[in-house]
Write a protein that holds these residues in place. Structure first.
Motif, PDB file in Angstrom:
ATOM      1  N   MET A   1       0.851  -1.181   0.000  1.00 32.37           N
ATOM      2  CA  MET A   1       0.000   0.000   0.000  1.00 32.37           C
ATOM      3  C   MET A   1       0.892   1.239   0.000  1.00 32.37           C
ATOM      4  N   PRO A   2       0.645   2.157  -0.906  1.00 33.78           N
ATOM      5  CA  PRO A   2       1.463   3.378  -0.948  1.00 33.78           C
ATOM      6  C   PRO A   2       1.167   4.279   0.252  1.00 33.78           C
ATOM      7  N   ASP A   3       2.066   5.227   0.499  1.00 29.60           N
ATOM      8  CA  ASP A   3       1.820   6.213   1.552  1.00 29.60           C
ATOM      9  C   ASP A   3       0.617   7.056   1.172  1.00 29.60           C
ATOM     10  N   ILE A   4      -0.237   7.338   2.156  1.00 26.30           N
ATOM     11  CA  ILE A   4      -1.442   8.136   1.926  1.00 26.30           C
ATOM     12  C   ILE A   4      -1.450   9.289   2.918  1.00 26.30           C
ATOM     13  N   THR A   5      -1.657  10.494   2.392  1.00 27.96           N
ATOM     14  CA  THR A   5      -1.803  11.683   3.224  1.00 27.96           C
ATOM     15  C   THR A   5      -3.105  12.361   2.851  1.00 27.96           C
ATOM     16  N   VAL A   6      -3.879  12.739   3.867  1.00 27.97           N
ATOM     17  CA  VAL A   6      -5.116  13.484   3.642  1.00 27.97           C
ATOM     18  C   VAL A   6      -4.965  14.831   4.339  1.00 27.97           C
ATOM     19  N   TYR A   7      -5.022  15.900   3.552  1.00 25.11           N
ATOM     20  CA  TYR A   7      -4.947  17.258   4.086  1.00 25.11           C
ATOM     21  C   TYR A   7      -6.373  17.721   4.357  1.00 25.11           C
ATOM     22  N   THR A   8      -6.625  18.177   5.593  1.00 23.38           N
ATOM     23  CA  THR A   8      -7.983  18.493   6.017  1.00 23.38           C
ATOM     24  C   THR A   8      -8.050  19.824   6.750  1.00 23.38           C
ATOM     25  N   VAL A   9      -9.286  20.282   6.977  1.00 22.61           N
ATOM     26  CA  VAL A   9      -9.575  21.381   7.896  1.00 22.61           C
ATOM     27  C   VAL A   9     -10.738  20.930   8.772  1.00 22.61           C
ATOM     28  N   PRO A  10     -10.806  21.422  10.011  1.00 23.89           N
ATOM     29  CA  PRO A  10     -11.900  21.038  10.902  1.00 23.89           C
ATOM     30  C   PRO A  10     -13.249  21.483  10.335  1.00 23.89           C
ATOM     31  N   GLY A  11     -14.274  20.671  10.558  1.00 26.73           N
ATOM     32  CA  GLY A  11     -15.619  21.033  10.162  1.00 26.73           C
ATOM     33  C   GLY A  11     -15.916  20.905   8.686  1.00 26.73           C
ATOM     34  N   CYS A  12     -15.063  20.213   7.955  1.00 22.12           N
ATOM     35  CA  CYS A  12     -15.198  20.074   6.502  1.00 22.12           C
ATOM     36  C   CYS A  12     -15.859  18.733   6.187  1.00 22.12           C
ATOM     37  N   ALA A  13     -17.081  18.785   5.641  1.00 23.78           N
ATOM     38  CA  ALA A  13     -17.818  17.550   5.343  1.00 23.78           C
ATOM     39  C   ALA A  13     -17.091  16.695   4.311  1.00 23.78           C
ATOM     40  N   ASP A  14     -16.499  17.327   3.288  1.00 22.22           N
ATOM     41  CA  ASP A  14     -15.778  16.559   2.272  1.00 22.22           C
ATOM     42  C   ASP A  14     -14.535  15.902   2.862  1.00 22.22           C
ATOM     43  N   CYS A  15     -13.872  16.597   3.788  1.00 22.98           N
ATOM     44  CA  CYS A  15     -12.702  16.017   4.461  1.00 22.98           C
ATOM     45  C   CYS A  15     -13.120  14.780   5.257  1.00 22.98           C
ATOM     46  N   GLU A  16     -14.217  14.892   5.985  1.00 24.36           N
ATOM     47  CA  GLU A  16     -14.711  13.762   6.770  1.00 24.36           C
ATOM     48  C   GLU A  16     -15.078  12.586   5.865  1.00 24.36           C
ATOM     49  N   ALA A  17     -15.673  12.887   4.712  1.00 20.80           N
ATOM     50  CA  ALA A  17     -16.064  11.826   3.783  1.00 20.80           C
ATOM     51  C   ALA A  17     -14.838  11.095   3.239  1.00 20.80           C
ATOM     52  N   VAL A  18     -13.765  11.827   2.942  1.00 15.03           N
ATOM     53  CA  VAL A  18     -12.530  11.186   2.467  1.00 15.03           C
ATOM     54  C   VAL A  18     -11.988  10.260   3.558  1.00 15.03           C
ATOM     55  N   LYS A  19     -11.949  10.746   4.800  1.00 15.22           N
ATOM     56  CA  LYS A  19     -11.431   9.932   5.899  1.00 15.22           C
ATOM     57  C   LYS A  19     -12.298   8.694   6.117  1.00 15.22           C
ATOM     58  N   GLN A  20     -13.619   8.853   6.033  1.00 12.95           N
ATOM     59  CA  GLN A  20     -14.507   7.702   6.193  1.00 12.95           C
ATOM     60  C   GLN A  20     -14.277   6.672   5.093  1.00 12.95           C
ATOM     61  N   LEU A  21     -14.057   7.136   3.862  1.00 11.05           N
ATOM     62  CA  LEU A  21     -13.788   6.213   2.754  1.00 11.05           C
ATOM     63  C   LEU A  21     -12.491   5.445   3.023  1.00 11.05           C
ATOM     64  N   MET A  22     -11.458   6.148   3.446  1.00  7.97           N
ATOM     65  CA  MET A  22     -10.182   5.490   3.744  1.00  7.97           C
ATOM     66  C   MET A  22     -10.372   4.424   4.834  1.00  7.97           C
ATOM     67  N   ASN A  23     -11.083   4.793   5.887  1.00  4.84           N
ATOM     68  CA  ASN A  23     -11.313   3.854   6.981  1.00  4.84           C
ATOM     69  C   ASN A  23     -12.129   2.654   6.516  1.00  4.84           C
ATOM     70  N   SER A  24     -13.127   2.890   5.659  1.00  8.32           N
ATOM     71  CA  SER A  24     -13.974   1.784   5.192  1.00  8.32           C
ATOM     72  C   SER A  24     -13.185   0.806   4.326  1.00  8.32           C
ATOM     73  N   LYS A  25     -12.122   1.299   3.682  1.00 13.12           N
ATOM     74  CA  LYS A  25     -11.273   0.451   2.835  1.00 13.12           C
ATOM     75  C   LYS A  25     -10.081  -0.113   3.598  1.00 13.12           C
ATOM     76  N   GLY A  26      -9.977   0.230   4.890  1.00 14.23           N
ATOM     77  CA  GLY A  26      -8.863  -0.253   5.704  1.00 14.23           C
ATOM     78  C   GLY A  26      -7.526   0.349   5.301  1.00 14.23           C
ATOM     79  N   ALA A  27      -7.573   1.545   4.712  1.00 14.58           N
ATOM     80  CA  ALA A  27      -6.352   2.207   4.236  1.00 14.58           C
ATOM     81  C   ALA A  27      -5.793   3.105   5.337  1.00 14.58           C
ATOM     82  N   ALA A  28      -4.584   2.815   5.779  1.00 14.95           N
ATOM     83  CA  ALA A  28      -3.920   3.657   6.776  1.00 14.95           C
ATOM     84  C   ALA A  28      -3.496   4.953   6.118  1.00 14.95           C
TER      85      ALA A  28
END
Length: 82
Positions: A1-28
């Protein structure tokens, strides 16, 4: 698995959705809050050429914009497709 970085800001619905997708796929991934970390903001701007989160970096692939715009590319990258 390649390195994954997610750049976010607090309170951002799209940021939360990206993180949820990563978690649902088991991607660290590493989350970097660009509102609280000026170095992370500068890094995101260099890597993606944008100032607005979320930005997702998977290996050498960079995805930015709304979650629905990023989702197909993220899924392909996680599946190992360029």
């Amino acid at each position: 698995m390649p390195d994954i970085t997610v750049y976010t800001v607090p309170g951002c619905a799209d940021c939360e959705a990206v993180k949820q997708l990563m978690n649902s796929k088991g991607a660290a991934f590493t989350e970097k809050n660009v509102r609280e970390d000026a170095a992370a903001l500068a890094e995101m701007q260099v890597r993606a050429g944008v100032r607005i989160a979320p930005v997702t970096v998977i290996g050498g692939q960079v995805f930015s914009g709304y979650f629905n715009d990023q989702r197909p590319g993220i899924l392909a990258a996680l599946a190992g497709n360029p």
